[in-house]
Scaffold this active site. Structure first.
Site, PDB file in Angstrom:
ATOM      1  N   SER A 174      36.169  -1.365  26.037  1.00  0.00           N
ATOM      2  CA  SER A 174      35.500  -2.171  24.972  1.00  0.00           C
ATOM      3  C   SER A 174      34.986  -1.619  23.800  1.00  0.00           C
ATOM      4  O   SER A 174      34.351  -0.660  23.951  1.00  0.00           O
ATOM      5  CB  SER A 174      34.015  -2.306  25.903  1.00  0.00           C
ATOM      6  OG  SER A 174      33.037  -3.007  25.263  1.00  0.00           O
ATOM      7  N   HIS A 189      38.747  -5.096  24.672  1.00  0.00           N
ATOM      8  CA  HIS A 189      37.909  -6.041  25.154  1.00  0.00           C
ATOM      9  C   HIS A 189      36.594  -6.150  24.020  1.00  0.00           C
ATOM     10  O   HIS A 189      36.283  -5.216  23.544  1.00  0.00           O
ATOM     11  CB  HIS A 189      37.298  -5.379  26.335  1.00  0.00           C
ATOM     12  CG  HIS A 189      36.351  -6.494  27.098  1.00  0.00           C
ATOM     13  ND1 HIS A 189      36.361  -7.111  27.878  1.00  0.00           N
ATOM     14  CD2 HIS A 189      34.941  -6.214  27.048  1.00  0.00           C
ATOM     15  CE1 HIS A 189      35.571  -7.748  28.367  1.00  0.00           C
ATOM     16  NE2 HIS A 189      34.199  -7.328  27.835  1.00  0.00           N
ATOM     17  N   ASP A 214      33.074  -7.699  22.946  1.00  0.00           N
ATOM     18  CA  ASP A 214      31.915  -8.287  23.350  1.00  0.00           C
ATOM     19  C   ASP A 214      31.149  -9.024  22.474  1.00  0.00           C
ATOM     20  O   ASP A 214      30.641  -8.319  21.551  1.00  0.00           O
ATOM     21  CB  ASP A 214      31.000  -6.833  24.041  1.00  0.00           C
ATOM     22  CG  ASP A 214      31.725  -6.720  25.230  1.00  0.00           C
ATOM     23  OD1 ASP A 214      31.635  -7.321  26.407  1.00  0.00           O
ATOM     24  OD2 ASP A 214      31.908  -5.496  25.342  1.00  0.00           O
ATOM     25  N   MET A 269      28.024 -11.186  21.457  1.00  0.00           N
ATOM     26  CA  MET A 269      26.564 -11.490  22.079  1.00  0.00           C
ATOM     27  C   MET A 269      25.769 -12.179  20.861  1.00  0.00           C
ATOM     28  O   MET A 269      26.032 -11.859  19.678  1.00  0.00           O
ATOM     29  CB  MET A 269      25.750 -10.090  22.361  1.00  0.00           C
ATOM     30  CG  MET A 269      26.653  -9.348  23.384  1.00  0.00           C
ATOM     31  SD  MET A 269      25.705  -7.806  23.644  1.00  0.00           S
ATOM     32  CE  MET A 269      26.961  -6.837  24.708  1.00  0.00           C
ATOM     33  N   HIS A 313      34.960 -11.786  25.040  1.00  0.00           N
ATOM     34  CA  HIS A 313      34.082 -11.930  26.186  1.00  0.00           C
ATOM     35  C   HIS A 313      32.775 -12.515  25.265  1.00  0.00           C
ATOM     36  O   HIS A 313      32.174 -11.945  24.661  1.00  0.00           O
ATOM     37  CB  HIS A 313      33.805 -10.642  26.924  1.00  0.00           C
ATOM     38  CG  HIS A 313      32.634 -10.671  27.927  1.00  0.00           C
ATOM     39  ND1 HIS A 313      31.873  -9.518  28.404  1.00  0.00           N
ATOM     40  CD2 HIS A 313      32.006 -11.668  28.542  1.00  0.00           C
ATOM     41  CE1 HIS A 313      31.243  -9.928  29.130  1.00  0.00           C
ATOM     42  NE2 HIS A 313      31.132 -11.301  29.169  1.00  0.00           N
ATOM     43  N   MET A 368      29.295 -13.857  25.098  1.00  0.00           N
ATOM     44  CA  MET A 368      28.085 -13.718  25.907  1.00  0.00           C
ATOM     45  C   MET A 368      27.185 -14.763  24.899  1.00  0.00           C
ATOM     46  O   MET A 368      26.282 -14.290  24.349  1.00  0.00           O
ATOM     47  CB  MET A 368      27.703 -12.542  26.119  1.00  0.00           C
ATOM     48  CG  MET A 368      28.321 -11.625  27.227  1.00  0.00           C
ATOM     49  SD  MET A 368      27.963  -9.968  27.156  1.00  0.00           S
ATOM     50  CE  MET A 368      29.395  -9.513  26.139  1.00  0.00           C
ATOM     51  N   MET A 378      31.084  -9.657  36.295  1.00  0.00           N
ATOM     52  CA  MET A 378      30.094  -8.630  35.421  1.00  0.00           C
ATOM     53  C   MET A 378      29.548  -7.697  36.859  1.00  0.00           C
ATOM     54  O   MET A 378      29.081  -8.079  37.713  1.00  0.00           O
ATOM     55  CB  MET A 378      28.964  -9.243  35.019  1.00  0.00           C
ATOM     56  CG  MET A 378      29.284 -10.131  33.899  1.00  0.00           C
ATOM     57  SD  MET A 378      30.321  -9.372  32.574  1.00  0.00           S
ATOM     58  CE  MET A 378      29.057  -7.941  32.035  1.00  0.00           C
ATOM     59  N   GLY A 437      24.945  -7.945  28.346  1.00  0.00           N
ATOM     60  CA  GLY A 437      23.995  -7.717  27.226  1.00  0.00           C
ATOM     61  C   GLY A 437      24.110  -6.205  26.617  1.00  0.00           C
ATOM     62  O   GLY A 437      23.825  -6.301  25.328  1.00  0.00           O
ATOM     63  N   PHE A 438      24.346  -5.368  27.309  1.00  0.00           N
ATOM     64  CA  PHE A 438      24.282  -4.098  26.783  1.00  0.00           C
ATOM     65  C   PHE A 438      25.381  -3.037  27.615  1.00  0.00           C
ATOM     66  O   PHE A 438      25.634  -3.171  28.634  1.00  0.00           O
ATOM     67  CB  PHE A 438      22.970  -3.439  26.898  1.00  0.00           C
ATOM     68  CG  PHE A 438      21.940  -4.212  26.229  1.00  0.00           C
ATOM     69  CD1 PHE A 438      21.582  -3.767  24.827  1.00  0.00           C
ATOM     70  CD2 PHE A 438      21.138  -4.912  26.976  1.00  0.00           C
ATOM     71  CE1 PHE A 438      20.571  -4.217  24.346  1.00  0.00           C
ATOM     72  CE2 PHE A 438      20.045  -5.706  26.066  1.00  0.00           C
ATOM     73  CZ  PHE A 438      19.743  -5.240  24.918  1.00  0.00           C
ATOM     74  N   GLY A 439      25.893  -2.193  26.640  1.00  0.00           N
ATOM     75  CA  GLY A 439      26.678  -1.226  27.168  1.00  0.00           C
ATOM     76  C   GLY A 439      25.920   0.206  27.867  1.00  0.00           C
ATOM     77  O   GLY A 439      24.716   0.133  27.998  1.00  0.00           O
ATOM     78  N   GLY A 440      26.525   1.093  28.513  1.00  0.00           N
ATOM     79  CA  GLY A 440      25.884   2.284  29.218  1.00  0.00           C
ATOM     80  C   GLY A 440      24.899   1.906  30.472  1.00  0.00           C
ATOM     81  O   GLY A 440      24.159   2.817  30.606  1.00  0.00           O
ATOM     82  N   ASP A 498      33.586  -5.491  34.721  1.00  0.00           N
ATOM     83  CA  ASP A 498      32.845  -5.032  33.354  1.00  0.00           C
ATOM     84  C   ASP A 498      31.602  -4.726  33.445  1.00  0.00           C
ATOM     85  O   ASP A 498      30.729  -5.352  33.955  1.00  0.00           O
ATOM     86  CB  ASP A 498      33.011  -6.534  32.326  1.00  0.00           C
ATOM     87  CG  ASP A 498      32.523  -6.054  31.004  1.00  0.00           C
ATOM     88  OD1 ASP A 498      32.280  -4.983  30.840  1.00  0.00           O
ATOM     89  OD2 ASP A 498      32.725  -7.142  30.181  1.00  0.00           O
ATOM     90  N   GLY A 499      31.543  -3.290  33.435  1.00  0.00           N
ATOM     91  CA  GLY A 499      30.122  -2.684  33.384  1.00  0.00           C
ATOM     92  C   GLY A 499      30.066  -1.464  34.353  1.00  0.00           C
ATOM     93  O   GLY A 499      30.377  -1.629  35.295  1.00  0.00           O
ATOM     94  N   GLY A 552      33.480   0.837  28.236  1.00  0.00           N
ATOM     95  CA  GLY A 552      33.400   1.309  26.838  1.00  0.00           C
ATOM     96  C   GLY A 552      32.428   2.654  26.903  1.00  0.00           C
ATOM     97  O   GLY A 552      33.585   3.685  26.253  1.00  0.00           O
TER      98      GLY A 552
END
Ligand code: DX5
Ligand code: ZN
Length: 211
Positions: A4, A29, A31, A33, A62, A64, A133, A138-141, A171-172, A193
């Site tokens: 990602s 990938h 993302d 948003m 992707h 969102m 998911m 909404g957020f990485g990490g 993913d995530g 990511g």
């Protein structure tokens, strides 16, 4: 593997892409948003177009975004190969999946960890990819949510039983450890990511995730 780009160094985007492509990743990938369906805002079709100009790998976008139908054409024209919408964000999921395919894309359907599997079930015969998911979009990490493995399991079982053809992407919060459990549950494609772009050796990170 689908790194990602959310976690990459955007000031050196082309180099970051080349670096993971050298490792033979299958997807990139992307993302997207909108600050509405999710709190965060990332990028839109112009950046996807720039990425398409330098990438040699399949672009896995992707979305969102709320009411993705408004942007399906723009993201397809920008060079997306696999376009994924969220089941929670679409007012007519079947229509949107058909729109993606009509424009020559592979159609993906995503759902958040708190979304009952039954919400995506009616569409499993009409998709190329199911995006499970394993964190809230909404957020990485973020940390991996265990319950998402049940979603992967249910999808894999139903795919076998009904002879469906979709790929299962997760993913995530993917790390070498969660990656191996996701694979065992039936995931085919791993999005990562942080685990790739925040490591000092992308090749080693990707090999560790592949297991
Ligand atoms: C979250 C995104 C993910 C995210 C994954 O909304 O869909 O693709 O970039 O990032 P990590 O691997 O850091 O959890
Ligand atoms: Zn994503």
């Amino acid at each position: 593997m689908a790194p990602s780009l959310l976690a990459c160094d955007f000031a050196h985007l082309a180099d970051e892409i080349a670096a993971v492509e050298r490792e033979g990743v299958e997807f990139l990938h992307l993302d997207v948003m909108d600050g509405h369906f999710v709190k965060n805002i990332t990028f839109g079709p112009p950046l996807v177009k720039s990425i398409a100009g330098v990438a040699r790998t399949t672009l896995d976008t992707h979305l969102m975004i709320e009411n993705p139908d408004r942007y399906i054409e723009a993201f397809m024209k920008a060079g997306t190969h696999v376009l994924t919408i969220h089941v929670e964000a679409s007012s007519d999921v079947r229509r949107d999946l058909q729109a993606i395919r009509k424009l020559g894309g592979k159609a993906g359907l995503a759902f958040n960890p708190d979304c009952p599997f039954e919400k995506v079930e009616p569409y499993l015969g009409d998709i190329d990819l199911l995006l499970v998911m394993s964190v809230f979009a909404g957020f990485g990490g973020q940390s991996f949510i265990e319950g998402s493995l049940d979603h992967v399991n249910s999808a894999a079982k139903l795919r076998q039983k009904r002879q469906f053809n979709f790929a299962i992407e997760i993913d995530g919060g993917i790390t070498p450890e969660t990656a191996s459990r996701a694979r065992n549950a039936g995931a085919d494609i791993l999005v990562a990511g942080t685990a790739v772009f925040r490591s000092s050796d992308y090749g080693a990170a990707i090999r560790a995730l592949r297991g």
